[in-house]
Design a protein around this motif. Structure first.
Motif, mmCIF file in Angstrom:
data_model
loop_
_atom_site.group_PDB
_atom_site.id
_atom_site.type_symbol
_atom_site.label_atom_id
_atom_site.label_comp_id
_atom_site.label_asym_id
_atom_site.label_seq_id
_atom_site.Cartn_x
_atom_site.Cartn_y
_atom_site.Cartn_z
ATOM 1 N N HIS A 1 0.610 -0.713 -0.280
ATOM 2 C CA HIS A 1 -0.042 -0.356 0.248
ATOM 3 C C HIS A 1 0.848 1.305 -0.602
ATOM 4 N N GLU A 2 1.958 1.340 0.924
ATOM 5 C CA GLU A 2 2.996 2.352 1.178
ATOM 6 C C GLU A 2 3.471 3.109 -0.684
ATOM 7 N N THR A 3 3.974 1.499 -0.811
ATOM 8 C CA THR A 3 4.463 1.588 -2.179
ATOM 9 C C THR A 3 3.570 1.821 -3.719
ATOM 10 N N GLN A 4 2.829 1.621 -3.458
ATOM 11 C CA GLN A 4 1.703 2.082 -4.388
ATOM 12 C C GLN A 4 1.426 3.488 -4.328
ATOM 13 N N ARG A 5 1.300 4.187 -3.069
ATOM 14 C CA ARG A 5 1.011 5.438 -2.935
ATOM 15 C C ARG A 5 1.969 6.538 -3.133
ATOM 16 N N GLU A 6 3.439 6.056 -3.380
ATOM 17 C CA GLU A 6 4.677 6.008 -3.601
ATOM 18 C C GLU A 6 4.350 6.155 -5.514
ATOM 19 N N LEU A 7 4.267 5.441 -5.518
ATOM 20 C CA LEU A 7 4.354 5.654 -7.044
ATOM 21 C C LEU A 7 3.043 5.727 -7.552
ATOM 22 N N LYS A 8 2.445 6.903 -7.048
ATOM 23 C CA LYS A 8 1.317 7.374 -6.801
ATOM 24 C C LYS A 8 0.102 6.294 -8.001
ATOM 25 N N GLY A 9 0.097 4.983 -7.431
ATOM 26 C CA GLY A 9 -1.530 4.430 -8.044
ATOM 27 C C GLY A 9 -0.809 2.884 -8.349
ATOM 28 N N ARG A 10 0.580 4.055 -9.376
ATOM 29 C CA ARG A 10 1.037 2.507 -10.544
ATOM 30 C C ARG A 10 1.616 1.644 -9.853
ATOM 31 N N ASN A 11 1.691 0.220 -10.303
ATOM 32 C CA ASN A 11 2.061 -1.162 -10.350
ATOM 33 C C ASN A 11 3.298 -0.818 -9.528
ATOM 34 N N VAL A 12 3.353 -2.137 -8.192
ATOM 35 C CA VAL A 12 4.593 -2.416 -7.996
ATOM 36 C C VAL A 12 5.183 -3.238 -7.920
ATOM 37 N N PRO A 13 6.632 -3.016 -8.614
ATOM 38 C CA PRO A 13 7.213 -4.839 -9.489
ATOM 39 C C PRO A 13 7.623 -5.552 -8.348
ATOM 40 N N THR A 14 7.636 -6.492 -8.054
ATOM 41 C CA THR A 14 7.950 -7.708 -7.362
ATOM 42 C C THR A 14 8.991 -7.526 -6.350
ATOM 43 N N VAL A 15 9.634 -7.111 -7.613
ATOM 44 C CA VAL A 15 11.291 -6.792 -6.776
ATOM 45 C C VAL A 15 11.355 -5.744 -5.810
ATOM 46 N N MET A 16 11.014 -5.047 -5.892
ATOM 47 C CA MET A 16 10.826 -3.742 -5.540
ATOM 48 C C MET A 16 10.050 -3.766 -4.406
ATOM 49 N N LEU A 17 8.856 -4.687 -3.789
ATOM 50 C CA LEU A 17 8.264 -5.185 -3.113
ATOM 51 C C LEU A 17 8.652 -6.347 -2.221
ATOM 52 N N TYR A 18 9.701 -6.987 -2.659
ATOM 53 C CA TYR A 18 10.263 -7.609 -2.214
ATOM 54 C C TYR A 18 11.754 -7.191 -1.389
ATOM 55 N N GLY A 19 11.937 -5.933 -1.772
ATOM 56 C CA GLY A 19 13.088 -5.498 -1.095
ATOM 57 C C GLY A 19 13.157 -4.482 -0.478
ATOM 58 N N ARG A 20 11.628 -4.391 0.099
ATOM 59 C CA ARG A 20 10.979 -3.673 1.028
ATOM 60 C C ARG A 20 10.283 -4.249 2.114
ATOM 61 N N VAL A 21 9.774 -5.410 1.532
ATOM 62 C CA VAL A 21 9.248 -6.622 2.869
ATOM 63 C C VAL A 21 10.635 -6.758 3.635
ATOM 64 N N VAL A 22 11.831 -7.181 2.539
ATOM 65 C CA VAL A 22 13.072 -7.952 4.042
ATOM 66 C C VAL A 22 13.222 -6.925 4.674
ATOM 67 N N GLU A 23 13.105 -5.625 4.616
ATOM 68 C CA GLU A 23 13.897 -4.418 5.444
ATOM 69 C C GLU A 23 13.005 -4.983 7.470
ATOM 70 N N TYR A 24 11.666 -5.852 7.602
ATOM 71 C CA TYR A 24 10.406 -6.214 8.024
ATOM 72 C C TYR A 24 10.545 -7.413 8.825
ATOM 73 N N VAL A 25 11.495 -7.528 7.629
ATOM 74 C CA VAL A 25 10.650 -10.118 7.543
ATOM 75 C C VAL A 25 11.570 -10.667 6.289
ATOM 76 N N ASN A 26 12.341 -11.679 7.119
ATOM 77 C CA ASN A 26 12.908 -12.728 6.634
ATOM 78 C C ASN A 26 11.875 -13.915 6.190
ATOM 79 N N ILE A 27 12.211 -13.269 5.176
ATOM 80 C CA ILE A 27 11.209 -14.226 4.203
ATOM 81 C C ILE A 27 12.271 -14.596 2.037
ATOM 82 N N SER A 28 11.908 -15.803 1.831
ATOM 83 C CA SER A 28 12.502 -15.565 0.724
ATOM 84 C C SER A 28 11.776 -15.107 -0.958
#
Length: 70
Positions: free
Chosen positions: A27-54
């Motif tokens: 949600h936060e990344t979509q807001r930052e990108l003004k509603g555009r689709n979030v690339p999975t790689v970008m999402l993954y890079g941000r999610v691993v800052e919070y949780v350790n998943i592959s």
């Protein structure tokens, strides 16, 4: 014990802590990108800052949450 808490769904909405983090970051990344689709790689890079998943685990979570690529 902490890993166990990651997998127990919350009684309020049935989401696990990891699922909630993924949706929040998405949600936060979509807001930052003004509603555009979030690339999975970008999402993954941000999610691993919070949780350790592959990346494969992220895809499983995204499928379970019904998040689809565009």
């Amino acid at each position: 014990m902490d890993a166990l808490l990651e997998t127990i769904p919350d009684a309020r909405d049935g989401l696990t802590r990891t699922e909630r983090i993924i949706l929040y970051v998405l949600h936060e990344t979509q807001r930052e990108l003004k509603g555009r689709n979030v690339p999975t790689v970008m999402l993954y890079g941000r999610v691993v800052e919070y949780v350790n998943i592959s990346e494969a685990e992220l895809h499983v979570y995204l499928d379970r949450l019904g998040v689809r690529g565009g």
